[in-house]
Motif scaffolding. Structure first.
Motif, PDB file in Angstrom:
ATOM      1  N   ILE A  41      -2.509  10.184   5.702  1.00 41.15           N
ATOM      2  CA  ILE A  41      -1.685   8.974   5.686  1.00 41.15           C
ATOM      3  C   ILE A  41      -0.334   9.259   5.026  1.00 41.15           C
ATOM      4  N   ALA A  45       2.803   4.087   4.960  1.00 43.18           N
ATOM      5  CA  ALA A  45       1.560   3.451   5.415  1.00 43.18           C
ATOM      6  C   ALA A  45       0.618   3.222   4.239  1.00 43.18           C
ATOM      7  N   ALA A  48       1.726   0.137   2.404  1.00 40.58           N
ATOM      8  CA  ALA A  48       1.329  -1.084   3.116  1.00 40.58           C
ATOM      9  C   ALA A  48      -0.137  -1.411   2.873  1.00 40.58           C
ATOM     10  N   GLU A  49      -0.991  -0.392   2.908  1.00 43.66           N
ATOM     11  CA  GLU A  49      -2.424  -0.611   2.659  1.00 43.66           C
ATOM     12  C   GLU A  49      -2.679  -1.016   1.208  1.00 43.66           C
ATOM     13  N   LYS A  91      -8.489   7.783   7.432  1.00 43.18           N
ATOM     14  CA  LYS A  91      -7.125   8.255   7.197  1.00 43.18           C
ATOM     15  C   LYS A  91      -6.996   9.001   5.873  1.00 43.18           C
TER      16      LYS A  91
END
Length: 181
Positions: A41, A45, A48-49, A91
């Motif tokens: 990842i 990203a 964001a998670e 991921k």
């Protein structure tokens, strides 16, 4: 139950309450959360998670190839860790390191001088800008150094070495302030 171990911050007590001089400040940072994330990842990203899982006040620090530390002052909740682990499934892997690492803040106009006494990392802002991190040695102790501001840094160290690192930093701070004055 009285026989259960009680959490005690490793740098608790008057000897570790912080050192503030004319040009250097050392402080034991809150033992909130520190997660080790390994996977493919990308940082954007991952950010964001983290936000979706409730880690909005956490910072992401590069810790190696496809590895990051996610650090924050808030204690880790099992629900937040479960949400992040689920969101990153396939991921990245998440490992809680909150219990095993301690963060120390170093700031002030002589902070770079202090840190240069213990590591060979070039901390000049032109090559080590804010948000940049490096895994290195401070003397004989492995640490992660993160620039958090113009003259401020955060050191992350294994819990069992935190008191030793604190003592080293205290001695280096006295020397750096004498040199800088």
């Amino acid at each position: 139950m009285p026989d259960l171990p009680q959490h005690r911050p490793v740098l608790a007590g008057t000897a570790y309450s912080g050192i503030s001089g004319a040009g250097i400040r050392l402080e034991a940072l809150p033992e909130g959360h520190l997660l080790h994330v390994l996977g493919t990842i990308e940082p954007a990203a991952l950010a964001a998670e983290l936000a979706k899982a409730g880690f909005t006040n956490s910072s992401i620090r590069k810790a190696g190839f496809r590895q990051w530390f996610v650090a924050g002052n808030e204690p880790l909740s099992p629900a937040g860790l479960d949400a992040l682990t689920t969101a990153l499934a396939g991921k990245a892997f998440v490992m809680d390191q909150s219990h095993g690492r301690v963060r120390i803040g170093v700031s002030g106009r002589y902070s770079r001088l202090l840190l240069s006494k213990g590591t060979a990392v070039d901390l000049d802002p032109s090559v080590f800008p804010e948000g940049h991190s490096a895994m290195t040695m401070m003397g004989h102790i492995s640490v992660q150094i993160v620039r958090t501001g113009d003259d401020s840094f955060e050191l992350t160290v294994l819990r069992s070495f935190a008191e030793s690192l604190w003592d080293e930093l205290r001695h280096m701070a006295a020397s750096a302030e004498k040199e800088g004055a």
